[in-house]
Design a protein around this motif. Structure first.
Motif, short mmCIF file in Angstrom:
data_model
loop_
_atom_site.label_atom_id
_atom_site.label_comp_id
_atom_site.label_asym_id
_atom_site.label_seq_id
_atom_site.Cartn_x
_atom_site.Cartn_y
_atom_site.Cartn_z
N GLY A 104 2.86 8.82 1.86
CA GLY A 104 1.90 9.90 1.74
C GLY A 104 1.00 9.70 0.54
N SER A 105 0.91 10.71 -0.31
CA SER A 105 0.04 10.63 -1.49
C SER A 105 0.72 9.95 -2.67
CB SER A 105 -0.42 12.03 -1.90
OG SER A 105 0.71 12.84 -2.23
N ARG A 106 1.97 9.57 -2.52
CA ARG A 106 2.72 8.95 -3.61
C ARG A 106 2.76 7.43 -3.46
NH1 ARG A 106 7.97 12.67 -2.78
NH2 ARG A 106 9.00 11.03 -4.02
N ASP A 107 2.98 6.76 -4.57
CA ASP A 107 3.15 5.30 -4.58
C ASP A 107 4.57 5.02 -5.04
OD1 ASP A 107 3.24 2.53 -5.27
OD2 ASP A 107 1.06 2.52 -5.38
N LYS A 108 5.35 4.33 -4.21
CA LYS A 108 6.76 4.12 -4.55
C LYS A 108 6.92 3.31 -5.83
CE LYS A 108 7.14 0.37 -1.14
NZ LYS A 108 7.91 -0.08 0.05
N LEU A 109 5.93 2.48 -6.16
CA LEU A 109 6.05 1.68 -7.37
C LEU A 109 5.87 2.51 -8.64
CD1 LEU A 109 4.25 -1.62 -6.37
CD2 LEU A 109 6.67 -1.03 -6.22
N LEU A 110 5.37 3.73 -8.48
CA LEU A 110 5.22 4.63 -9.62
C LEU A 110 6.27 5.73 -9.62
CD1 LEU A 110 1.33 4.98 -9.70
CD2 LEU A 110 2.78 3.51 -11.13
N GLU A 111 7.18 5.69 -8.66
CA GLU A 111 8.27 6.66 -8.63
C GLU A 111 9.15 6.47 -9.87
OE1 GLU A 111 9.39 9.16 -6.28
OE2 GLU A 111 7.26 9.00 -5.80
N PRO A 112 9.52 7.56 -10.54
CA PRO A 112 10.35 7.42 -11.74
C PRO A 112 11.78 7.02 -11.42
CG PRO A 112 9.96 9.74 -11.23
CD PRO A 112 9.11 8.95 -10.29
N ASP B 237 15.26 -1.01 0.03
CA ASP B 237 13.96 -0.50 -0.39
C ASP B 237 13.80 0.91 0.15
OD1 ASP B 237 13.69 -1.15 2.26
OD2 ASP B 237 11.72 -2.05 2.06
N LEU B 238 12.98 1.70 -0.52
CA LEU B 238 12.81 3.11 -0.19
C LEU B 238 11.35 3.33 0.16
CD1 LEU B 238 14.88 4.46 -3.23
CD2 LEU B 238 15.70 4.07 -0.89
N ASP B 239 11.07 3.49 1.45
CA ASP B 239 9.69 3.50 1.92
C ASP B 239 9.11 4.88 2.18
OD1 ASP B 239 9.36 0.74 1.85
OD2 ASP B 239 10.14 0.46 3.88
N THR B 240 9.95 5.91 2.15
CA THR B 240 9.47 7.26 2.46
C THR B 240 9.97 8.23 1.39
OG1 THR B 240 11.42 7.89 3.76
CG2 THR B 240 9.62 6.75 4.92
N PRO B 241 9.29 9.38 1.23
CA PRO B 241 9.78 10.39 0.28
C PRO B 241 11.20 10.83 0.61
CG PRO B 241 7.51 10.86 0.90
CD PRO B 241 7.98 9.76 1.80
N ALA C 127 0.80 -1.23 0.00
CA ALA C 127 0.00 0.00 0.00
C ALA C 127 0.83 1.27 0.00
CB ALA C 127 -0.93 0.00 1.22
N SER C 128 2.18 1.16 0.11
CA SER C 128 3.05 2.34 0.18
C SER C 128 2.55 3.34 1.23
CB SER C 128 3.13 3.03 -1.20
OG SER C 128 3.78 2.23 -2.14
N GLN D 6 11.33 5.83 -16.07
CA GLN D 6 10.10 5.04 -16.11
C GLN D 6 9.68 4.66 -14.70
OE1 GLN D 6 10.81 1.17 -18.05
NE2 GLN D 6 12.98 1.57 -17.85
N PRO D 7 8.40 4.31 -14.51
CA PRO D 7 7.96 3.92 -13.17
C PRO D 7 8.73 2.72 -12.66
CG PRO D 7 6.07 4.28 -14.63
CD PRO D 7 7.30 4.30 -15.49
N LEU D 8 9.02 2.69 -11.37
CA LEU D 8 9.78 1.59 -10.79
C LEU D 8 9.17 0.24 -11.14
CD1 LEU D 8 11.93 0.35 -8.95
CD2 LEU D 8 10.46 0.88 -7.00
N LEU D 9 7.86 0.11 -11.05
CA LEU D 9 7.23 -1.18 -11.32
C LEU D 9 7.52 -1.65 -12.74
CD1 LEU D 9 5.43 -3.52 -10.49
CD2 LEU D 9 3.43 -2.15 -11.13
N ARG D 10 7.43 -0.73 -13.70
CA ARG D 10 7.72 -1.11 -15.09
C ARG D 10 9.18 -1.52 -15.25
NH1 ARG D 10 5.15 -0.47 -19.86
NH2 ARG D 10 6.41 -0.55 -21.74
N LEU D 11 10.07 -0.80 -14.59
CA LEU D 11 11.48 -1.14 -14.66
C LEU D 11 11.74 -2.52 -14.09
CD1 LEU D 11 14.43 -0.35 -15.24
CD2 LEU D 11 14.47 0.74 -12.97
#
Length: 202
Positions: free
Chosen positions: A17-25, A182-186, A12-13, A29-34
């Motif tokens: 906050g309002s960001r999702d770590k799996l969509l962080e560039p 892993d990077l769990d916070t902004p 759930a990241s 590209q988004p982390l999940l895609r990478l």
């Protein structure tokens, strides 16, 4: 034999906050895609398990030859996700479990764990580790431990399964801290990006 890869992306990241770590560039590209792209370089059989009701995560994977599943078990926690992921691989002799948020894992790291697999009947689990031997990910599970994985519940991961089979587990050292970072916070993301921009600050 092509070893199947299961990418767990059902978290759930909650600390972002309002960001999702799996969509962080990451690298444009988004982390999940990478992570999915890296997995495809190591295997032709890749499944990504996400939370239901997250079309944004599925869009991040558009065009990649991966299977995407979004079971209700993902809302239960990582135990439910692993249980469902194991169920989808019951016909496979083994599968490699990858956590989507381990930002520095490379395709070669996945291949290193896969290639370490042998016919040694005494080994049932191969687990990635840091260069100094701290256990981490990815983890390759032989079919001998599927029954234990299918009994996982709630937000408990496979730690208990690996502890149960500690005498049948082999660590595979990977470079640096890739197996655990892993990077769990902004703030963690900002720090990691700053170090990448200026390697001398590490």
């Amino acid at each position: 034999m092509t070893v199947p890869i299961l990418i767990l992306a059902g978290g759930a990241s909650s600390r972002m906050g309002s960001r999702d770590k799996l969509l962080e560039p990451v690298d444009g590209q988004p982390l999940l895609r990478l992570q999915a792209w890296r997995a495809l370089k190591a295997s032709r059989n890749v499944t990504v398990l996400t939370r239901p009701g997250r079309p944004d995560l599925q869009r991040a994977l558009a065009g990649l030859q991966v299977r995407v599943i979004a079971p209700t078990e993902a809302q239960e926690g990582i135990g439910g996700s692993i249980r469902l992921g194991t169920r989808t691989h019951l016909r496979s002799k083994c599968f490699l479990l990858v956590l989507a948020d381990l930002v520095e894992l490379e395709a070669q790291d996945l291949r290193s764990v896969i290639n370490a697999r042998s016919t040694d009947a005494n080994i049932k689990i191969w687990r990635g580790a840091t260069s100094d031997g701290k256990p981490g990910h990815p983890v390759l599970f032989e079919h001998h431990v599927y029954a234990d994985l299918l009994n996982l519940r709630g937000d408990t991961g496979a730690k208990a399964v690996m502890e149960k089979h500690a005498d049948h587990l082999r660590l595979i050292p990977l470079p640096g801290d890739r197996a655990r970072l892993d990077l769990d916070t902004p703030e963690a993301w900002d720090s990691w990006r700053a170090k990448r921009a200026d390697p001398q600050s590490q």
